[in-house]
Design a protein around this motif. Structure first.
Motif, PDB file in Angstrom:
ATOM      1  N   PRO A 213       0.845  -1.149  -0.014  1.00 25.78           N
ATOM      2  CA  PRO A 213      -0.073  -0.020   0.148  1.00 25.78           C
ATOM      3  C   PRO A 213       0.762   1.559   0.085  1.00 25.78           C
ATOM      4  N   GLN A 214       0.223   2.209  -0.020  1.00 24.11           N
ATOM      5  CA  GLN A 214       0.939   3.746   0.256  1.00 24.11           C
ATOM      6  C   GLN A 214       1.357   3.972   1.654  1.00 24.11           C
ATOM      7  N   MET A 215       2.362   4.628   1.710  1.00 19.84           N
ATOM      8  CA  MET A 215       2.983   5.154   2.716  1.00 19.84           C
ATOM      9  C   MET A 215       3.014   6.430   2.993  1.00 19.84           C
ATOM     10  N   GLY A 216       2.548   7.099   4.055  1.00 16.62           N
ATOM     11  CA  GLY A 216       2.442   8.541   4.207  1.00 16.62           C
ATOM     12  C   GLY A 216       1.304   9.251   3.181  1.00 16.62           C
ATOM     13  N   GLU A 275      11.564  13.738   5.363  1.00 17.95           N
ATOM     14  CA  GLU A 275      10.157  13.408   4.305  1.00 17.95           C
ATOM     15  C   GLU A 275      10.452  11.812   4.179  1.00 17.95           C
ATOM     16  N   PHE A 276       9.456  11.098   4.099  1.00 15.64           N
ATOM     17  CA  PHE A 276       9.447   9.846   3.853  1.00 15.64           C
ATOM     18  C   PHE A 276       8.143   9.358   3.467  1.00 15.64           C
ATOM     19  N   GLY A 277       8.033   7.979   2.286  1.00 14.36           N
ATOM     20  CA  GLY A 277       6.852   7.478   2.099  1.00 14.36           C
ATOM     21  C   GLY A 277       6.912   7.270   0.761  1.00 14.36           C
ATOM     22  N   GLY A 278       5.821   6.841  -0.068  1.00 12.89           N
ATOM     23  CA  GLY A 278       5.680   6.569  -1.412  1.00 12.89           C
ATOM     24  C   GLY A 278       4.506   5.858  -1.583  1.00 12.89           C
TER      25      GLY A 278
END
Length: 593
Positions: A213-216, A275-278
């Protein structure tokens, strides 16, 4: 077959209930005597002395973004627990069964130190589903539903989080939005007198061989991803310190799906920041499709040039055959006969102040495009991405949060209108972040709010569009109030207008835009109108008579929403050189939404 363990725990919780608060989502919050809360049933806490508050103070002040208020988060705005009790989300049998299946394959297991004593092999749970966490706040409860979340490209909601040890009691305190929620008693842990790892970031979990799934925010780090700001840690000195670049290291296992970026100390409101995620696996595939679409758009926009000119700012100006410019690709313009010049004069002649000459604006003083071509700023993929995020929340849309204005309109009962003009002073107002805009413009529009046809022309500072903080000349258009159509400059071919045979509104003035809950930027010169504001002079409009006329005081009216931040003043006809003249602008600041 009934789960006896689940029934036993549910019975214990049932006996401790005093008063239930029903949320609008159907959750039940029980107000439990603080000395009889489930955590104190733990064998190691039988003689535990309740610690009401820690022996330390928060080091970070109240967040300037108060979007994630306590009452909004926990739905306790009308009913709160009485003194001496704490709110606890009522646990059902189904809750326990769901959680047990999760703990058998916990998202935090990965050979890293955990909160619990055996890396979730036999101990551990979420929130207060098993004895452990001691709650002290009567306003917060764990497991709450967050009712207000960030919108990518829109407002950002954030919350201050901390886990901090009381060096005297050795208990580990949980802090949310600078409020002490409760603590994990030191007696629960076998080796947590101190921690040898601390960190910040995100994780995702999915079944093997399925898409992640998506993160952030779902975006890779590029100023649109999920972030941590005001980051700190405590070392043996017990002083809160920001993490230096040489003190932190990233752990990213799937860089094609997720990323992380450390910005260091951004100071001020942000402090130490990363920042982080994707997008995850499915998101990566989507991005590939989006990239192909962007490449298609770029091929349409960036025509083969007969000559390219590089400016000192790094921009590329392409000299494009006037008959092959991007706008003529529109299906309705296939047989369009190019009009080289209009069938009217500009009205007031050339300005006696030659501050805004074409050569100066586009850095074409030494190199000009050859005859039969027109200069067009080359568009990059990053330009298209930045612009799309702006159009989702356009500064020219009526009634959106964070937009403020100081403008003069011509009264609609003098319509129809066929033109508007003025000589505008140009400034470079201070902008605090890339998500802000400050602009000065003239415009023509027609239609209702839902189907507004509009053309705007002027200058603006729009870092999100250009990637810099310079002032740029611009034009924009829409046929539906920027819902599905519209763009800046030549970034798309205009859909021809549905109701612009004439205009029912024209005007002059300025606007600013910022994210809700943040300070607004300067407008114009950054000063109020007192002979030092941004101005329009030699103002005129064209009506049915097709002659340029100056706007008389009875024909125009001001639109000003925040007079403490901006103002606008009509000087009328000041005679030679100035003609019909207005000033507008201001310093901005705390203007509200």
């Amino acid at each position: 077959m009934e789960d006896k363990g689940a029934s036993c725990i549910s019975t214990v919780v049932e006996e401790k209930r005093k008063l239930g608060i029903m949320t609008k989502f159907g959750d039940i919050i029980d107000c439990i005597d603080i000395y009889k809360q489930p955590s104190l049933d733990h064998p190691l806490l039988q003689d535990h002395k309740l610690q009401r508050k820690p022996n330390f103070h928060n080091v970070i002040g109240e967040s300037r973004q108060k979007n994630l208020g306590i009452k909004s988060m926990f739905e306790l705005s009308k009913d709160e627990c009485s003194k001496g009790t704490v709110p606890i989300l009522r646990t059902t049998k189904e809750d326990l069964i769901r959680e047990q299946s999760m703990l058998n394959d916990h998202i935090l297991i990965k050979d890293l130190p955990g909160v619990h004593t055996d890396n979730y092999n036999k101990t551990g749970c979420y929130n207060i589903r098993c004895p452990g966490f001691v709650q002290t706040s009567k306003k917060f409860y764990l497991g709450q539903r967050i009712t207000n979340t960030s919108i990518c490209g829109g407002q950002t909601i954030d919350s201050f989080l901390a886990i901090s040890q009381d060096t005297k009691s050795k208990n580990w305190w949980i802090i949310i939005n600078n409020k002490f929620i409760g603590y994990f008693p030191a007696k629960l842990f076998s080796n947590m007198s101190t921690a040898d790892h601390v960190g910040w970031g995100g994780r995702t979990k999915t079944r093997p061989s399925t898409d992640s799934p998506q993160m952030g925010s779902g975006h890779l780090p590029n100023n649109t991803a999920s972030y941590f700001r005001q980051m700190w840690f405590k070392d043996p000195s017990a002083v809160a310190r920001g993490p230096k670049s040489n003190q932190v290291y990233p752990l990213v296992d799937k860089p094609t799906c997720y990323g992380i970026k450390n910005y260091g100390d951004k100071r001020g409101h942000n402090g130490y920041y990363f920042e982080f995620g994707g997008p995850g696996v499915e998101g990566t595939q989507t991005i590939l499709k989006e990239d192909l679409e962007l490449e298609r758009q770029l091929r349409l926009i960036n025509k083969p040039p007969s000559k390219s000119i590089h400016t000192e700012f790094g921009d590329i100006i392409d000299c494009i055959d006037i008959y092959k410019q991007p706008s003529l690709d529109h299906p309705l313009l296939k047989d369009h006969k190019l009009q080289r010049k209009p069938n009217f004069q500009t009205g007031f002649g050339k300005s006696s102040q030659k501050n805004l000459e074409t050569k100066f604006m586009f850095e074409l003083s030494k190199d000009e495009c050859p005859k039969g071509t027109v200069p067009i700023l080359r568009t990059t993929k990053e330009d298209l991405i930045r612009e799309q995020s702006m159009l989702n929340d356009h500064i020219l849309i009526k009634d959106i949060p964070g937009v403020h204005f100081a403008e003069f309109f011509l009264r609609p009962h003098y319509a129809p209108y066929y033109g508007v003009a003025g000589t505008n002073s140009i400034y470079n107002p201070h902008i605090d972040s890339k998500f802000q805009i400050s602009m000065s413009h003239i415009w023509v529009e027609s239609g209702t709010v839902e189907s507004t046809n509009k053309i705007s022309l002027g200058w603006h500072v729009a870092p999100e569009l250009y990637g810099d903080y310079a002032s740029h000349i611009y034009t924009s258009w829409t046929v539906d109030n920027f819902k599905k159509t519209g763009c800046y400059n030549l970034r798309c071919a205009a859909k021809l207008f549905t109701n612009m045979s004439s205009a029912d509104h024209v005007g002059w003035g300025g606007r600013t835009k910022t994210r809700p809950g943040t300070n607004s930027p300067q407008m114009g010169s950054g000063r109020f109108p007192e002979n030092s504001g941004c101005y329009f002079r030699e103002m005129w409009f064209r009506d049915r008579g097709d002659l340029p006329r100056g706007p008389e005081p009875s024909q125009i009216y001001p639109i000003l929403d925040k007079p403490t931040c901006y103002d606008i003043k009509n000087y009328g006809d000041k005679g030679r050189h100035y003609g019909y003249y207005i000033e507008f602008g201001g310093p901005g600041g705390s203007c509200g939404d």
